[in-house]
Write a protein that holds these residues in place. Structure first.
Motif, PDB file in Angstrom:
ATOM      1  N   GLU A   1       0.823  -1.211   0.000  1.00 32.36           N
ATOM      2  CA  GLU A   1       0.000   0.000   0.000  1.00 32.36           C
ATOM      3  C   GLU A   1       0.857   1.261   0.000  1.00 32.36           C
ATOM      4  N   ARG A   2       1.928   1.250   0.779  1.00 38.40           N
ATOM      5  CA  ARG A   2       2.808   2.420   0.794  1.00 38.40           C
ATOM      6  C   ARG A   2       3.460   2.608  -0.574  1.00 38.40           C
ATOM      7  N   ALA A   3       3.786   1.496  -1.232  1.00 40.22           N
ATOM      8  CA  ALA A   3       4.359   1.595  -2.574  1.00 40.22           C
ATOM      9  C   ALA A   3       3.346   2.195  -3.551  1.00 40.22           C
ATOM     10  N   GLU A   4       2.080   1.796  -3.427  1.00 39.30           N
ATOM     11  CA  GLU A   4       1.049   2.324  -4.330  1.00 39.30           C
ATOM     12  C   GLU A   4       0.857   3.822  -4.135  1.00 39.30           C
ATOM     13  N   TYR A   5       1.009   4.292  -2.900  1.00 40.48           N
ATOM     14  CA  TYR A   5       0.833   5.720  -2.606  1.00 40.48           C
ATOM     15  C   TYR A   5       2.158   6.499  -2.696  1.00 40.48           C
ATOM     16  N   HIS A   6       3.196   5.850  -3.230  1.00 39.72           N
ATOM     17  CA  HIS A   6       4.501   6.491  -3.434  1.00 39.72           C
ATOM     18  C   HIS A   6       5.063   7.046  -2.124  1.00 39.72           C
ATOM     19  N   LEU A   7       5.037   6.222  -1.101  1.00 41.32           N
ATOM     20  CA  LEU A   7       5.568   6.603   0.208  1.00 41.32           C
ATOM     21  C   LEU A   7       6.788   5.753   0.543  1.00 41.32           C
ATOM     22  N   GLU A   8       7.805   6.428   1.046  1.00 40.13           N
ATOM     23  CA  GLU A   8       9.000   5.709   1.494  1.00 40.13           C
ATOM     24  C   GLU A   8       8.701   4.996   2.816  1.00 40.13           C
ATOM     25  N   THR A   9       9.509   3.975   3.127  1.00 42.30           N
ATOM     26  CA  THR A   9       9.322   3.210   4.361  1.00 42.30           C
ATOM     27  C   THR A   9      10.670   2.957   5.017  1.00 42.30           C
ATOM     28  N   HIS A  10      10.768   3.266   6.307  1.00 40.87           N
ATOM     29  CA  HIS A  10      11.953   2.939   7.090  1.00 40.87           C
ATOM     30  C   HIS A  10      11.704   1.609   7.805  1.00 40.87           C
ATOM     31  N   LEU A  11      12.555   0.638   7.563  1.00 38.94           N
ATOM     32  CA  LEU A  11      12.412  -0.685   8.180  1.00 38.94           C
ATOM     33  C   LEU A  11      13.504  -0.887   9.223  1.00 38.94           C
ATOM     34  N   THR A  12      13.126  -1.402  10.381  1.00 41.36           N
ATOM     35  CA  THR A  12      14.102  -1.699  11.436  1.00 41.36           C
ATOM     36  C   THR A  12      14.568  -3.137  11.325  1.00 41.36           C
ATOM     37  N   LEU A  13      15.633  -3.456  12.048  1.00 44.23           N
ATOM     38  CA  LEU A  13      16.105  -4.838  12.102  1.00 44.23           C
ATOM     39  C   LEU A  13      15.022  -5.757  12.650  1.00 44.23           C
TER      40      LEU A  13
END
Length: 432
Positions: A270-282
């Motif tokens: 969904e974030r990809a569809e809305y062109h939003l970046e995502t910070h992922l933790t370990l």
């Protein structure tokens, strides 16, 4: 130990000092200094100077009040000491060399003091361990002996070494309490454990000497191999029921569309569809089933500005940002993507540190260069010059690019450093 004898004597007069510092006596003073420092600052024994030139023979003759005519001179330090005292110098060899500087060091006393400190350090460590739950653990005594043998601690100042070893013992005793052979360790957060045993939440941070010592103890207690990389160190901490910090460091991602029906995969899509970046933790990477369709081309950049611009432009291709040198969380994500068959393509800065970072990416993942060839560099450099864009000088040590033998010579000839933003329009075209 630094010598302090001779400071009560008046300073040498200008004429005497000029004589003593003449070039012809330089080798004599250097050899005498070496012998004195080995002798406990006692003027005993002899020194032998060979291949004397005319200037040295003249200076030695004047100093000793006897002619030196051959290419070799043997000088008894007691005689030299007496001669200096009886001359205008008015002080012995130790006082003379102290005046000429630098201060003399009693190396014999320094060695004795260092040996005494080592004995005191290990006696204190053994006593500390005897008062803990480690006293009856064979692996703990093996750990202490191995720590002693490596000499790592004794290269530290005594106070630092003592604090480190006692904190390591206390940490291991906290992890392995009780009197059984090896009871199940209590659960700890690494920061919480560090605060308990060192007073600082950062006392057991990765890379510190204390953390390495504790991990070696854990490895022996668990019969495990000591790890050589950050993921291995985190896994070893977890074997001792210590949870490393897995939430403060993140990797910047964009456009990830993993397979799977859990809420995590759905949220990323969904974030990809809305062109939003995502910070992922370990922590997220550890629980996320991150599987992209086979042979998905994943672009990897060095600067977060590329991700920001890709999101603004509504690009669709998946993109990972290393934010400079790839940290553990970045490598963990890239490892996972590579393991599922993704193809990585890398772009970074056109400077020597940037080439070094790119080399590591190419070698670790077999990554493809993404607009990182000699032709790409020459085009960008020429365009910047034609547009009148101020350029940065290329500094540092040349680094060969493993993927293009022509790139480093081209950069060396033009001498211009180009950051990733210089190619931003081209990168966005590829990501569209």
């Amino acid at each position: 130990m630094t010598n302090t004898r001779g400071f009560d004597e008046p300073p040498l007069d200008t004429e005497t000092l000029a004589f003593l510092t003449r070039p012809g006596l330089r080798r004599l003073w250097a050899a005498a200094r070496t012998r004195l420092e080995r002798n406990g600052l006692e003027p005993a024994g002899t020194i032998r100077l060979q291949h004397l030139d005319v200037e040295e023979r003249e200076a030695l003759s004047l100093l000793q009040a006897r002619p030196v005519t051959g290419p070799t001179a043997t000088i008894r330090l007691p005689d030299l000491d007496a001669r200096l005292r009886a001359s205008a110098v008015g002080r012995g060899l130790v006082g003379t060399l102290t005046e000429l500087g630098p201060p003399l060091i009693d190396r014999r006393a320094a060695r004795d003091a260092a040996a005494a400190e080592r004995t005191r350090l290990w006696s204190t460590a053994e006593a500390a361990m005897a008062s803990t739950s480690l006293a009856d653990r064979p692996w703990a005594h093996q750990w202490l002996e191995e720590t002693r043998r490596t000499g790592t601690l004794t290269r530290q100042p005594y106070g630092t070494a003592l604090t480190t070893i006692t904190q390591a013992i206390q940490t291991l005793a906290t992890l392995f309490p009780g009197t059984g052979p090896d009871p199940t360790p209590a659960a700890w957060g690494r920061g919480e454990l560090a605060t308990r045993t060192t007073g600082s939440a950062h006392g057991l941070d990765d890379g510190t000497l204390l953390a390495r010592l504790v991990l070696r103890g854990i490895a022996l207690a668990q019969g495990a191999v000591f790890p050589t990389d950050a993921p291995g160190r985190r896994a070893l901490w977890r074997r001792a029921s210590v949870t490393p910090d897995e939430v403060s460091s993140t990797v910047l991602t964009y456009g990830l569309r993993p397979r799977g029906d859990t809420w995590q995969e759905t949220a990323l899509r969904e974030r990809a569809e809305y062109h939003l970046e995502t910070h992922l933790t370990l922590r997220e990477l550890r629980i996320l089933q991150l599987e992209l369709p086979p042979h998905t081309r994943v672009h990897v950049c060095e600067n977060p500005r590329v991700v920001e611009a890709a999101a603004d432009a509504g690009c669709t291709a998946p993109l990972i940002c290393t934010s400079g040198s790839a940290t553990t969380v970045v490598l963990t994500l890239l490892d996972a993507l590579a393991a599922t068959g993704c193809v990585l393509a890398y772009h970074g800065d056109f400077d020597w540190p940037g080439i070094a970072l790119a080399n590591r990416m190419m070698q670790r993942y077999g990554a493809e260069p993404w607009r990182m060839g000699a032709g790409d560099y020459e085009y960008l450099a020429t365009r910047a010059e034609l547009q009148g864009v101020p350029t940065l000088p290329l500094t540092g040590v040349l680094v060969e690019a493993t993927w293009d033998a022509e790139l480093a010579p081209a950069m060396d000839v033009l001498g211009i450093a180009l950051h990733e933003e210089a190619a931003l329009d081209l990168l966005l075209g590829d990501l569209a």
